[in-house]
Every structure is written in structure tokens, then in C-alpha cells.
Motif scaffolding. Structure first.
Motif, PDB file in Angstrom:
ATOM      1  N   GLU A  45      52.813  31.970  14.543  1.00 29.93           N
ATOM      2  CA  GLU A  45      53.954  32.495  13.791  1.00 29.93           C
ATOM      3  C   GLU A  45      54.924  33.270  14.688  1.00 29.93           C
ATOM      4  OE1 GLU A  45      51.608  33.121   9.527  1.00 29.93           O
ATOM      5  OE2 GLU A  45      51.982  34.817  10.862  1.00 29.93           O
ATOM      6  N   THR A  46      54.383  33.988  15.675  1.00 33.62           N
ATOM      7  CA  THR A  46      55.239  34.805  16.530  1.00 33.62           C
ATOM      8  C   THR A  46      55.795  34.022  17.714  1.00 33.62           C
ATOM      9  OG1 THR A  46      53.317  35.597  17.779  1.00 33.62           O
ATOM     10  CG2 THR A  46      54.049  36.932  15.901  1.00 33.62           C
ATOM     11  N   GLY A  47      55.341  32.792  17.899  1.00 36.10           N
ATOM     12  CA  GLY A  47      55.917  31.934  18.927  1.00 36.10           C
ATOM     13  C   GLY A  47      55.369  32.134  20.314  1.00 36.10           C
ATOM     14  N   GLY A  48      54.220  32.781  20.458  1.00 37.91           N
ATOM     15  CA  GLY A  48      53.653  32.972  21.791  1.00 37.91           C
ATOM     16  C   GLY A  48      52.408  33.821  21.745  1.00 37.91           C
ATOM     17  N   ALA A  49      51.804  33.997  22.900  1.00 39.32           N
ATOM     18  CA  ALA A  49      50.534  34.726  22.998  1.00 39.32           C
ATOM     19  C   ALA A  49      50.735  36.209  22.703  1.00 39.32           C
ATOM     20  CB  ALA A  49      49.939  34.539  24.386  1.00 39.32           C
ATOM     21  N   LEU A  50      49.811  36.738  21.932  1.00 36.18           N
ATOM     22  CA  LEU A  50      49.790  38.171  21.662  1.00 36.18           C
ATOM     23  C   LEU A  50      48.821  38.904  22.572  1.00 36.18           C
ATOM     24  CD1 LEU A  50      49.762  38.000  17.753  1.00 36.18           C
ATOM     25  CD2 LEU A  50      51.725  38.518  19.218  1.00 36.18           C
ATOM     26  N   PHE A  51      47.860  38.149  23.121  1.00 31.55           N
ATOM     27  CA  PHE A  51      46.847  38.736  24.003  1.00 31.55           C
ATOM     28  C   PHE A  51      46.692  37.890  25.257  1.00 31.55           C
ATOM     29  CE2 PHE A  51      45.494  40.087  19.737  1.00 31.55           C
ATOM     30  CZ  PHE A  51      45.335  41.447  19.922  1.00 31.55           C
ATOM     31  N   GLU A  52      46.369  38.565  26.333  1.00 26.81           N
ATOM     32  CA  GLU A  52      45.866  37.892  27.524  1.00 26.81           C
ATOM     33  C   GLU A  52      44.342  37.948  27.466  1.00 26.81           C
ATOM     34  OE1 GLU A  52      47.489  39.778  30.924  1.00 26.81           O
ATOM     35  OE2 GLU A  52      49.549  39.139  30.518  1.00 26.81           O
TER      36      GLU A  52
END
Length: 392
Positions: A45-52
Motif C-alpha cells: 500500500e505504501t509503495g515500498g519497503a518499510l523495514f530493512e
């Protein structure tokens, strides 16, 4: 746009704190795959990674830090009220239930709330009933005139509105990571702002943000302030109140404005230089409504001289109405000097020579305490300050 799945957002915050899917699943008593699914859905939904991801745990990306700041703000608003009602609601409450409760609280009627949400009335009734059952208490008082929210219900509805605002702010900030736009700037504008400040600021804003939505709300100050505190308006521009009207808003002064007493070009007082209070009392007036700073200053002109303020009044803050009425009759008008300056420059109105330089009111911005504007909102605030009279 992020979904408003409260459980998924809580799990995201849990992973950000604990840096572990396993520990988060244990804290919230759900399976690890369910936590993984929630995080993956939010990342889509946010279009990319939230965590590494690493063998040492889960660490927030810049995108994740933006979302976490807004999620933590939202739950910091909601959770104290939920704890007062029933701590179990922190886990069980859904966004749909929260929407239903807010709509019923504002409408004081299930049918009207359902119509507003575009849902069937039994659906809204069931959502509210589920909250009350989980809380083991009634959140509404049923009366012959409708259903009235209890004090706790009003507190939850207010927290919910501001929490939703934080989620909307997250949408706007996350869209910037993909070079997009989301949301809108909503400004509450008082008369001086509509005629002087905002046209200039908006023209500059459009040069830098050609497509970003902006909505201007006007109306009485009390209505604008209420909408600001509910999260329906981002900030107000116009006359400040002294002292601030309530403790949860902040006022930022931009400049001082002075009162102008106005007449049509052909009015008997237009060319006079020796005007007295008695002269002013001899004519009918167009003045802003009771409770506004301008009206209070207008009445001070007479009370400071030991006189009763004029009684032949038309109450209006409309410059257009005032201009036309003053040109059609012998009415006098009372308005902001900055607001009426252009009319006087074009000789459509005349500023009377009666001294009013001591009648000063501060003009500026009003916003919620702890409000964190998006980059687009910050740009608009900066531009409003730049076009203010006296700004460098």
C-alpha cells in the motif's frame, strides 16, 4: 493510500519497536504469519519497503519512519480514551466501528449516520452495539429526541477524528516517496485572509505546486475553530484571539492590523477632517458581528468616550456588501484597514480621518497544538508568512 486496518497498523508499530516478527506475534497473541501478512500488505500500500530485514532484526527504512511517526501519533490520541472505556478495545476495535461511532455521535441518529456513511442502518447499529458490548457499557443515552453521546463517547469520537487526520497526513507524506500527491490543504479563512493574504499566497503556491488540491473554508470564527479542532481544517488564517480561545490550539502572529472607518466618496463626512464621536453617532453603520475583534474595537471608540455604541446597525463582514451599501446610502462602515485598502486606493471608499491607530489587532495563523504539517502544508504556511504586510 494505506488501509485503515487498525490491527495491521498496531502490528507494524510493534515490529518497529521489537524489531522481531516473533516477539510481536507473542505480544499480540497472533501467529507470526499473520504479522508477516500485515507488514507485506502495508508495504504494498505504501509503495515500498518499510523495514530493512537482516539477521539482527527488522529496522525501519525512511518510508517506515514516516509511517511510524503518524501511526504513533494516531494511537497516542486513541489509546488513552480506549483504556478509559475498556483496554480490550485496543485489540478488537476496527476502523469501520470507529467510523460508525463518530457518525452516530455527530448525527445523534442511526439512520442519518448510515446515510452519511453510505451503509445500511442495521450495519451502523451493529457496529456501535459491538463496541458497547466489548466495553460492557453504553456509550449513548437513548432519549425521545435522539441518541446522545456520553462524555466518554465524545472523547473517543474526538480522538478518532484526529487519529484519522494523522493517517491522512501519512498518505500525503508517503505519496512523496513515489513522486506523487495525496490529500489536500484545507484552510480556514477569515475575511482579511480571503481578500488580502490568501490570494497572494495561493498564486505563489500554484507556481510551485501546480496541481496540489487546496480547499478554502470560510465562516464564523467559532465554526472554523471547531472544524480545526476536529481535524477538518489544517490551519486558520486571520485575526487572532487574545487570549487564545482554548489550550489545544497555538496562535502565531504575523502582523498587526488597524481599524478603518469607511464612507462612500459622496458621504458628508468623507471630506471632513474634524470628525467627532457625535458625528459618528449621527449615521447608521455596517459592522462585523458581535464577538469579532473588529466589532469589539468599533464599540471601544464610543465607550471610551463615555457614549453608547450606535444602535442603527447592519451586521456583516462582507466587504462587497459594505462597499455597495456605503455607495448607495449614508451608512458608515467599520473594517480592517488592510482589507479595505484597495477599495480606498481605487476611490470606491474613503477612510475617515477619525483617529483609530491605537485600535490594533494581531493577524496570524492558528493551528492545533502538536500539529506536524506535511511539506505541502509547510510550504503554504511559509508563503502566507512571506506575503504578510511588513514581511522581509
Amino acid at each position: 493510500m494505506i488501509s485503515r486496518n487498525l490491527r495491521h497498523l498496531r502490528l507494524f508499530a510493534g515490529v518497529a519497536e521489537l524489531k522481531s516478527l516473533t516477539l510481536t506475534s507473542e505480544r499480540w497473541h497472533i501467529s507470526q504469519p499473520a504479522v508477516t501478512q500485515a507488514i507485506n500488505k502495508l508495504e504494498r500500500e505504501t509503495g515500498g519497503a518499510l523495514f530493512e530485514r537482516s539477521r539482527h532484526g527488522f529496522f525501519l527504512t525512511p518510508r517506515g519512519e514516516v509511517l511510524l511517526a503518524r501511526v504513533e501519533s494516531a494511537f497516542a490520541l486513541l489509546d488513552p480514551v480506549l483504556n478509559d472505556i475498556s483496554p480490550r478495545l485496543r485489540l478488537s476495535l476496527s476502523f469501520a466501528q470507529l467510523q460508525a461511532l463518530v457518525a452516530v455521535s455527530e448525527s445523534e441518529n442511526f439512520t442519518l449516520a448510515a446515510r452519511r456513511l453510505g451503509l445500511a442502518q442495521p450495519t451502523v447499529h451493529r457496529a456501535v452495539t459491538q463496541i458497547e458490548q466489548e466495553a460492557a457499557r453504553s456509550l449513548f443515552e437513548r432519549t425521545s429526541f435522539g441518541i446522545l453521546p456520553t462524555r466518554l463517547c465524545q472523547a473517543l469520537a474526538q480522538a478518532a477524528r484526529l487519529a484519522v487526520y494523522e493517517f491522512d497526513q501519512a498518505d500525503a507524506e508517503l505519496a512523496e516517496f513515489n513522486g506523487g500527491e495525496a490529500g489536500a490543504i484545507v484552510i480556514g479563512a477569515m475575511p482579511l485572509a480571503r481578500s488580502v493574504l490568501l490570494p497572494r499566497a495561493l498564486a505563489r503556491f500554484r507556481l510551485q505546486q501546480p496541481t496540489y488540491p487546496v480547499r478554502i473554508h470560510d465562516g464564523p470564527y467559532d465554526e472554523l475553530l471547531g472544524a480545526l479542532r476536529r481535524g477538518a481544517i489544517d490551519f486558520l488564517v486571520g485575526a487572532l484571539r487574545e487570549p487564545a480561545p482554548i489550550g489545544d490550539v497555538v496562535q502565531q502572529r504575523l502582523f498587526d492590523d488597524r481599524l478603518a472607518l469607511l464612507a462612500g466618496p459622496d458621504h458628508p463626512l468623507a471630506s471632513r477632517i474634524d470628525i467627532t464621536v457625535e458625528d459618528l453617532l449621527g449615521y447608521p453603520w455596517v459592522v462585523p458581528r458581535i464577538g469579532t475583534p473588529t466589532r469589539e474595537q468599533f464599540e471601544t471608540i464610543f465607550t471610551s468616550a463615555g457614549k453608547e455604541p450606535p444602535r442603527r446597525l447592519i451586521e456583516s463582514g462582507s466587504l462587497l456588501l459594505m462597499r455597495e451599501l456605503l455607495n448607495e446610502s449614508q451608512h458608515l462602515g467599520c473594517l480592517s484597514r488592510h482589507q479595505s485598502q484597495r477599495e480606498c486606493d481605487h476611490e470606491l471608499l474613503v477612510s475617515l480621518t477619525y483617529p483609530t491607530d491605537h485600535l490594533v489587532r494581531p493577524i496570524g495563523l492558528t493551528y492545533r497544538e502538536n500539529w506536524r504539517p506535511t511539506s505541502a502544508q509547510s510550504l503554504m504556511l511559509r508563503l502566507v508568512a512571506e506575503v504578510a504586510p511588513g514581511a522581509d
